[in-house]
Design a protein around this motif. Sequence first.
Motif, mmCIF file in Angstrom:
data_model
loop_
_atom_site.group_PDB
_atom_site.id
_atom_site.type_symbol
_atom_site.label_atom_id
_atom_site.label_comp_id
_atom_site.label_asym_id
_atom_site.label_seq_id
_atom_site.Cartn_x
_atom_site.Cartn_y
_atom_site.Cartn_z
ATOM 1 N N ALA A 13 1.155 -1.265 0.303
ATOM 2 C CA ALA A 13 0.111 0.021 0.057
ATOM 3 C C ALA A 13 0.773 1.227 0.009
ATOM 4 O O ALA A 13 0.757 2.461 -0.809
ATOM 5 C CB ALA A 13 -0.998 -0.114 1.317
ATOM 6 N N TYR A 14 1.999 1.187 0.711
ATOM 7 C CA TYR A 14 2.546 2.546 0.887
ATOM 8 C C TYR A 14 3.490 2.637 -0.674
ATOM 9 O O TYR A 14 3.608 3.679 -0.970
ATOM 10 C CB TYR A 14 3.921 2.063 2.040
ATOM 11 C CG TYR A 14 4.657 2.955 1.994
ATOM 12 C CD1 TYR A 14 4.654 4.088 3.070
ATOM 13 C CD2 TYR A 14 6.049 3.222 1.535
ATOM 14 C CE1 TYR A 14 5.452 5.276 3.337
ATOM 15 C CE2 TYR A 14 7.063 4.211 1.539
ATOM 16 C CZ TYR A 14 6.497 5.410 2.343
ATOM 17 O OH TYR A 14 7.811 6.089 2.758
ATOM 18 N N SER A 15 3.976 1.402 -1.200
ATOM 19 C CA SER A 15 4.521 1.654 -2.276
ATOM 20 C C SER A 15 3.677 2.046 -3.492
ATOM 21 O O SER A 15 4.009 2.893 -4.365
ATOM 22 C CB SER A 15 5.592 0.520 -2.741
ATOM 23 O OG SER A 15 6.566 0.024 -1.794
ATOM 24 N N LEU A 16 2.381 1.611 -3.596
ATOM 25 C CA LEU A 16 1.497 1.937 -4.352
ATOM 26 C C LEU A 16 0.996 3.467 -4.390
ATOM 27 O O LEU A 16 1.077 4.132 -5.468
ATOM 28 C CB LEU A 16 0.175 1.117 -4.197
ATOM 29 C CG LEU A 16 -0.864 1.267 -5.247
ATOM 30 C CD1 LEU A 16 -0.323 0.972 -6.755
ATOM 31 C CD2 LEU A 16 -2.178 0.405 -4.968
ATOM 32 N N MET A 17 0.975 3.849 -3.328
ATOM 33 C CA MET A 17 0.707 5.430 -3.226
ATOM 34 C C MET A 17 1.816 6.358 -3.589
ATOM 35 O O MET A 17 1.499 7.280 -4.114
ATOM 36 C CB MET A 17 0.261 5.716 -1.530
ATOM 37 C CG MET A 17 -0.814 4.991 -1.164
ATOM 38 S SD MET A 17 -2.383 5.588 -2.126
ATOM 39 C CE MET A 17 -2.561 4.107 -2.752
ATOM 40 N N GLN A 18 2.920 5.848 -3.142
ATOM 41 C CA GLN A 18 4.130 6.462 -3.775
ATOM 42 C C GLN A 18 4.269 6.644 -5.278
ATOM 43 O O GLN A 18 4.689 7.516 -5.935
ATOM 44 C CB GLN A 18 5.460 6.071 -3.377
ATOM 45 C CG GLN A 18 5.613 6.274 -1.732
ATOM 46 C CD GLN A 18 7.096 6.456 -1.460
ATOM 47 O OE1 GLN A 18 8.167 5.875 -1.850
ATOM 48 N NE2 GLN A 18 7.681 7.395 -0.442
ATOM 49 N N PHE A 19 3.943 5.471 -6.031
ATOM 50 C CA PHE A 19 3.868 5.185 -7.309
ATOM 51 C C PHE A 19 2.795 6.251 -8.043
ATOM 52 O O PHE A 19 2.896 6.928 -8.831
ATOM 53 C CB PHE A 19 3.645 3.775 -7.636
ATOM 54 C CG PHE A 19 3.369 3.642 -9.214
ATOM 55 C CD1 PHE A 19 4.553 3.889 -10.160
ATOM 56 C CD2 PHE A 19 2.000 3.291 -9.711
ATOM 57 C CE1 PHE A 19 4.067 3.318 -11.652
ATOM 58 C CE2 PHE A 19 2.065 2.924 -10.984
ATOM 59 C CZ PHE A 19 2.998 3.074 -11.912
ATOM 60 N N LEU A 20 1.528 6.294 -7.479
ATOM 61 C CA LEU A 20 0.534 7.066 -8.083
ATOM 62 C C LEU A 20 0.729 8.625 -7.644
ATOM 63 O O LEU A 20 0.358 9.398 -8.652
ATOM 64 C CB LEU A 20 -0.725 6.501 -7.427
ATOM 65 C CG LEU A 20 -1.227 5.205 -7.538
ATOM 66 C CD1 LEU A 20 -2.452 4.711 -6.887
ATOM 67 C CD2 LEU A 20 -1.560 4.923 -9.247
ATOM 68 N N PHE A 21 1.160 9.126 -6.364
ATOM 69 C CA PHE A 21 1.153 10.203 -6.063
ATOM 70 C C PHE A 21 2.353 10.933 -6.348
ATOM 71 O O PHE A 21 2.289 12.177 -6.283
ATOM 72 C CB PHE A 21 0.698 10.456 -4.656
ATOM 73 C CG PHE A 21 -0.571 10.315 -4.528
ATOM 74 C CD1 PHE A 21 -1.628 11.496 -4.626
ATOM 75 C CD2 PHE A 21 -1.243 8.919 -4.016
ATOM 76 C CE1 PHE A 21 -2.746 11.042 -4.380
ATOM 77 C CE2 PHE A 21 -2.642 8.853 -4.022
ATOM 78 C CZ PHE A 21 -3.601 9.956 -4.167
ATOM 79 N N GLY A 22 3.560 10.338 -6.577
ATOM 80 C CA GLY A 22 4.855 10.832 -6.885
ATOM 81 C C GLY A 22 4.541 11.984 -8.050
ATOM 82 O O GLY A 22 5.276 13.103 -8.119
ATOM 83 N N PRO A 23 4.343 11.759 -9.041
ATOM 84 C CA PRO A 23 4.224 12.256 -10.397
ATOM 85 C C PRO A 23 3.404 13.548 -10.058
ATOM 86 O O PRO A 23 3.528 14.762 -10.407
ATOM 87 C CB PRO A 23 3.591 11.550 -11.613
ATOM 88 C CG PRO A 23 4.033 10.259 -11.303
ATOM 89 C CD PRO A 23 4.013 10.203 -9.691
#
Length: 450
Positions: free
Chosen positions: A57-67
Amino acid sequence: MPVSPQSNLTLACVLITIFLDMLGYGIILPVLPQLIGQLSGGSVAQAAVIGGYLVFAYSLMQFLFGPALGNLSDRFGRRPIILIALAGLTIDYTIMGFANSMVLIFIGHTIAGISGASVATATAYIADITPREKRAHRFGLIGAAFGLGFIFGPVIGGLLGELGPRWPFYAAAILAGANLLFGFFVLPESLARDKRRKFDIRRANPFGVLWSLSKNPVVLWLMGSLGMFVLASQSFPSVWNFFTIEVLSFSSAQIGVALGCFGLGFAASQALLVGLLTKRIGEWSTVLLGMLAAAIAFIGTASIHSEIPLYFFLIFGSLAGVAGPAINSLMSRQVPDDAQGELQGAINATNSLASILGPLLATQLFSYYTQAAPGTPGYFPGAPFLGAGILVLVAAALFIYTVRRFDLMHRPRVAKKDHIHEMAQPGQQQTPPHDENGNGNGVGEGTAGR
């Protein structure tokens, strides 16, 4: 007003912010399994499964919200995005400290993933206040701040955990809150208003930003090489503790000492070696040196059977820390000032995607090759590290191809200020950038294919 590149106080403020963020994250790691066990009522094995979902969940949020955060910082400036993220981390740790159900733990970890994606904005901030020729060194300082925070965080968290599993969360919340106040009063804006651009939702998602960067093929090729390198590197944090227990019967203390040695070496290589190497041998050579060190360390570790060679490859592998900042600096040279946030968002999304896929692949390989009895042909616990070493070599081959195709060893191209443009092919004339007085900008930024 934008911050002067010579402002050491501003640089220190950003690095302290990153260090405290990682310190707060590291503090909770030693007690997270215990807290999960208390709330779920399950065994250690079941807590590990839930912990895996939390990492996902943590990595997925970083993937989605980084850009998205990177693009928002290109529109509204770096300072407000960083401060909002720090506020989010403060809320996250507070929620997790007082959580009485796993639902709240997942909500808190999701917020942490979104807020943690602000590392792209912090990196863009560094790019704003740093001359292009010094970015590799300062990107290395970012990695060192991460490494030091991760080294000291678990130690502090383990000591606080003796008071109870919630105390580290309280400490992390206090650190994040103090960091928020520190940034509010000390951190100025770095991106001038005339360098900002409109927010475009199509470029604010991990796939849209890659599509946008496809206009600059050299960045896209470099991103692919970086993605494979990071994907391979995920084998280390994913299966290291299992591997050392299986092969060397390490205790938790021995695992901690080994990880501490690696963390110190990795932080030192990014803080001290990146600037020295890029100055002496160039960025592209530094990238290859780091990738070669990683490949040797992974392949060597895969076949070890005693403790001494393990530490040799561990320390040697810490030299791989020079590759990331150097390739980041290469990409940073290829985009205009108003797209640094977008670029760093794309890099953060690439790293996060690797953090999602890498642990799954590494743990599956480890599980498959340790089910056979020791001594049989099918028994090979080092399989994830061998696979990682091969993948690093593929990443290095792709990087060499990109360097040769775009002639980066002679003159790294610098993108125009108004947009990310397609790079000229080798041998094609490219107009040198000019300053506000119409003068060329000097060494290393002239014609292509020279």
